[in-house]
Design a protein around this motif. Sequence first.
Motif, PDB file in Angstrom:
ATOM      1  N   THR A  70       0.697  -1.307  -0.124  1.00 10.11           N
ATOM      2  CA  THR A  70       0.045   0.025   0.072  1.00 10.11           C
ATOM      3  C   THR A  70       0.832   1.247   0.113  1.00 10.11           C
ATOM      4  OG1 THR A  70      -0.072  -0.068   2.440  1.00 10.11           O
ATOM      5  CG2 THR A  70      -2.198  -1.345   1.167  1.00 10.11           C
ATOM      6  N   ASP A  71       0.322   2.213  -0.586  1.00 11.18           N
ATOM      7  CA  ASP A  71       1.087   3.599  -0.692  1.00 11.18           C
ATOM      8  C   ASP A  71       0.774   4.530   0.393  1.00 11.18           C
ATOM      9  OD1 ASP A  71      -1.404   4.673  -0.991  1.00 11.18           O
ATOM     10  OD2 ASP A  71      -1.296   5.123  -2.990  1.00 11.18           O
ATOM     11  N   ALA A  72       1.169   5.743   0.691  1.00 11.55           N
ATOM     12  CA  ALA A  72       1.214   6.765   2.110  1.00 11.55           C
ATOM     13  C   ALA A  72      -0.205   6.822   2.195  1.00 11.55           C
ATOM     14  CB  ALA A  72       1.933   7.753   1.605  1.00 11.55           C
ATOM     15  N   GLN A  73      -1.260   6.626   1.307  1.00 18.18           N
ATOM     16  CA  GLN A  73      -2.594   6.677   1.542  1.00 18.18           C
ATOM     17  C   GLN A  73      -3.254   5.584   1.869  1.00 18.18           C
ATOM     18  OE1 GLN A  73      -1.242   8.474  -1.322  1.00 18.18           O
ATOM     19  NE2 GLN A  73      -1.082  10.160   0.386  1.00 18.18           N
ATOM     20  N   GLY A  74      -2.336   4.608   1.935  1.00 21.56           N
ATOM     21  CA  GLY A  74      -2.838   3.076   2.303  1.00 21.56           C
ATOM     22  C   GLY A  74      -3.534   2.367   1.244  1.00 21.56           C
ATOM     23  N   LYS A  75      -3.326   2.707  -0.042  1.00 18.13           N
ATOM     24  CA  LYS A  75      -4.266   2.197  -1.214  1.00 18.13           C
ATOM     25  C   LYS A  75      -3.358   1.275  -1.964  1.00 18.13           C
ATOM     26  CE  LYS A  75      -6.971   6.330  -2.124  1.00 18.13           C
ATOM     27  NZ  LYS A  75      -8.206   5.586  -1.587  1.00 18.13           N
ATOM     28  N   PHE A  76      -3.833   0.295  -2.643  1.00 16.62           N
ATOM     29  CA  PHE A  76      -3.219  -0.437  -3.619  1.00 16.62           C
ATOM     30  C   PHE A  76      -4.156  -0.887  -4.993  1.00 16.62           C
ATOM     31  CE2 PHE A  76      -6.052  -3.102  -1.082  1.00 16.62           C
ATOM     32  CZ  PHE A  76      -6.554  -3.902  -2.017  1.00 16.62           C
ATOM     33  N   GLN A  77      -3.679  -1.241  -5.892  1.00 14.13           N
ATOM     34  CA  GLN A  77      -4.507  -1.595  -7.178  1.00 14.13           C
ATOM     35  C   GLN A  77      -3.846  -2.602  -7.855  1.00 14.13           C
ATOM     36  OE1 GLN A  77      -4.511   1.484  -9.949  1.00 14.13           O
ATOM     37  NE2 GLN A  77      -5.899   0.468 -11.449  1.00 14.13           N
ATOM     38  N   ILE A  78      -4.713  -3.762  -8.600  1.00 17.52           N
ATOM     39  CA  ILE A  78      -4.428  -4.977  -8.983  1.00 17.52           C
ATOM     40  C   ILE A  78      -5.012  -5.030 -10.225  1.00 17.52           C
ATOM     41  CG2 ILE A  78      -3.966  -7.500  -8.982  1.00 17.52           C
ATOM     42  CD1 ILE A  78      -4.415  -7.238  -5.874  1.00 17.52           C
ATOM     43  N   THR A  79      -4.314  -5.212 -11.483  1.00 17.95           N
ATOM     44  CA  THR A  79      -5.186  -5.159 -12.683  1.00 17.95           C
ATOM     45  C   THR A  79      -4.889  -6.630 -13.339  1.00 17.95           C
ATOM     46  OG1 THR A  79      -3.131  -4.405 -13.849  1.00 17.95           O
ATOM     47  CG2 THR A  79      -4.723  -2.674 -13.063  1.00 17.95           C
ATOM     48  N   ASP A  80      -5.802  -6.738 -14.606  1.00 17.60           N
ATOM     49  CA  ASP A  80      -5.608  -8.151 -15.232  1.00 17.60           C
ATOM     50  C   ASP A  80      -5.868  -9.313 -14.481  1.00 17.60           C
ATOM     51  OD1 ASP A  80      -5.275  -6.546 -17.363  1.00 17.60           O
ATOM     52  OD2 ASP A  80      -3.111  -6.263 -17.085  1.00 17.60           O
ATOM     53  N   ILE A  81      -6.854  -9.318 -13.510  1.00 14.39           N
ATOM     54  CA  ILE A  81      -7.241 -10.278 -12.851  1.00 14.39           C
ATOM     55  C   ILE A  81      -8.131 -11.346 -13.450  1.00 14.39           C
ATOM     56  CG2 ILE A  81      -8.041 -11.293 -10.526  1.00 14.39           C
ATOM     57  CD1 ILE A  81      -7.203  -8.465  -9.421  1.00 14.39           C
ATOM     58  N   PRO A  82      -7.969 -12.637 -13.626  1.00 18.46           N
ATOM     59  CA  PRO A  82      -9.069 -13.463 -14.385  1.00 18.46           C
ATOM     60  C   PRO A  82     -10.330 -13.419 -13.379  1.00 18.46           C
ATOM     61  CG  PRO A  82      -6.993 -14.668 -14.160  1.00 18.46           C
ATOM     62  CD  PRO A  82      -6.991 -13.413 -13.462  1.00 18.46           C
ATOM     63  N   VAL A  83     -11.491 -13.313 -14.231  1.00 18.16           N
ATOM     64  CA  VAL A  83     -12.683 -13.148 -13.590  1.00 18.16           C
ATOM     65  C   VAL A  83     -13.006 -14.416 -12.680  1.00 18.16           C
ATOM     66  CG1 VAL A  83     -13.760 -11.545 -15.217  1.00 18.16           C
ATOM     67  CG2 VAL A  83     -13.779 -14.180 -15.328  1.00 18.16           C
ATOM     68  N   GLY A  84     -13.941 -14.342 -11.805  1.00 16.92           N
ATOM     69  CA  GLY A  84     -14.198 -15.402 -10.735  1.00 16.92           C
ATOM     70  C   GLY A  84     -13.885 -15.056  -9.158  1.00 16.92           C
ATOM     71  N   ARG A  85     -13.787 -15.702  -8.457  1.00 14.55           N
ATOM     72  CA  ARG A  85     -13.574 -15.835  -6.947  1.00 14.55           C
ATOM     73  C   ARG A  85     -12.099 -15.326  -6.613  1.00 14.55           C
ATOM     74  NH1 ARG A  85     -17.450 -14.321  -3.873  1.00 14.55           N
ATOM     75  NH2 ARG A  85     -16.548 -15.314  -1.908  1.00 14.55           N
ATOM     76  N   LEU A  86     -11.704 -14.446  -5.781  1.00 16.43           N
ATOM     77  CA  LEU A  86     -10.573 -14.058  -5.643  1.00 16.43           C
ATOM     78  C   LEU A  86     -10.243 -13.991  -3.899  1.00 16.43           C
ATOM     79  CD1 LEU A  86      -7.659 -13.216  -6.826  1.00 16.43           C
ATOM     80  CD2 LEU A  86      -8.602 -10.993  -6.595  1.00 16.43           C
TER      81      LEU A  86
END
Length: 509
Positions: A70-86
């Motif tokens: 996470t960054d200084a604002q506590g945020k994260f981002q994940i792209t290109d995840i196959p659809v379905g349960r994660l």
Amino acid sequence: MPFLLLAKNVRFVALLLIFCNLGLLSACKEDLVEPVYFGGVTGTVRDARTNLPLANATVTTNPATSSYLTDAQGKFQITDIPVGRLAITVSKTDYQQVVTNITVNEGQTADVSVVLTKSTVAAISAPNRPTPATQATNQPTDVTLSWRPVNATASDSLRYDVVLFESNSTLQRKLLTNSRDTSVVATGLKYNTTYFWQVTVRNPAGSTARSDTWSFQTRALPDNRFLYARTVAGNTDIYSSDNTGGGLLRLTSATTVETAPQLSPNRDLIAYASNASGQFQLYTMSRDGSNQRQITTLSAESYNNAGIGYRWSPDGAQLIYAHYDQLYRVNRDGTGLTLLATAPAGRHFRECDWTVQNGGRLVVQTVGSNPYDAELYLYNVDGTNPVLFVSNLPGRLDTPSFSVDGLAVLYSRDVAGFNDPGGRQLDAHLFLQRVDGTATVDITAGATGTTTKTLGTNDIQGHFSPDGFRVIFVNRVNDDLSAPEVWTMDIDGRNRAKLFSNAFWPDWK
């Protein structure tokens, strides 16, 4: 038969060829592949207690993608995840790990909020950087102790306990308990004494840590040569100071009356009177106000005598004091109580003094039921051979005190001759009279007979200075409504000077 067998074999071969052809056709058919669809996830990680964002939290997924921070604002981002349960797993040092399950949809970005709770085994560091610095010297007897937390922020909500203990003592004094403060004032410490102190810190999870044991030494006891009583907010206590009022020490602080202090001739103990027991008794204490101890059991009281009728022996080993119509001697530790004299019928002993000069003498005041009914007697130090020294004159007669050489006695007398049953005086002066009766001098009036004393005031409670050339005394407005003041003047009445306001029963050694 051979023909029939041959026909059967032909049919079997034909069937076998048909099945082989069907198998070949099946093997040549093209396989179909399902398409793969993708989405994304964004999120914010926060502290469960403060709701503040948490940076550098680790984010992993299952099925696995990669590891993120996470960054200084506590945020994260994940792209290109196959659809379905994660399954998303978030972890951070000193926090409990959290797993969140979501569904990833085609072409969409899911947003999640993850809250982390501090671990119950979170580490905590001991405080440091004490003030005063450890082994500091010359510290005041009311000293502020402070410290700094280590690797902590305001959001950690740390709590502190502080204990203080004196050198050569196992008794601990709790200065703080479960407090957020990072400083505390230690009051009423002894002079010239080493103290040790320690801070214990705890966090909301229950983890604790203790500081090193720090130390400091208080400053030396001021050599205050002046003692006096003072009434503040209706409470009378004993103080000491230098001649300017500097180095002021309040030596008693009880809600009862503590008055009439006298420093012993060898300057190691202070005697005083207190009504803490319900009657005025004599006590002693160290010069810093510690080690207070009652030394009399027979009260130090009589007519118009609320504990003021006593005096040290010249060697500081004993005291004499008035108990109604009896005069006693007692050792400084309270032992050896001895009856010295009994007052004339219908009279009580009151103020007194003791000199070792010229063979030794006692001077003792006797009073009747009215305060203006007073006489002064000279006794041998064993209480024998009373001789009338000053007869009963109009107006109050008080506070006999020997000169340094023992050849004269200082006392006060109301020259207005005002006989008031309440004890009021109109114009009290200080007099010096030789013990052989050959001369009496009005010190207040001075050599010229013209006093500089303010009209409407009384000079009372006089004693000689240690050098014998000055007197210390109280000057007070004669309506007794204004606060008394302590003054000095030469023995010829010159150089009157005020020392202290709101002060009485002075002593100077």
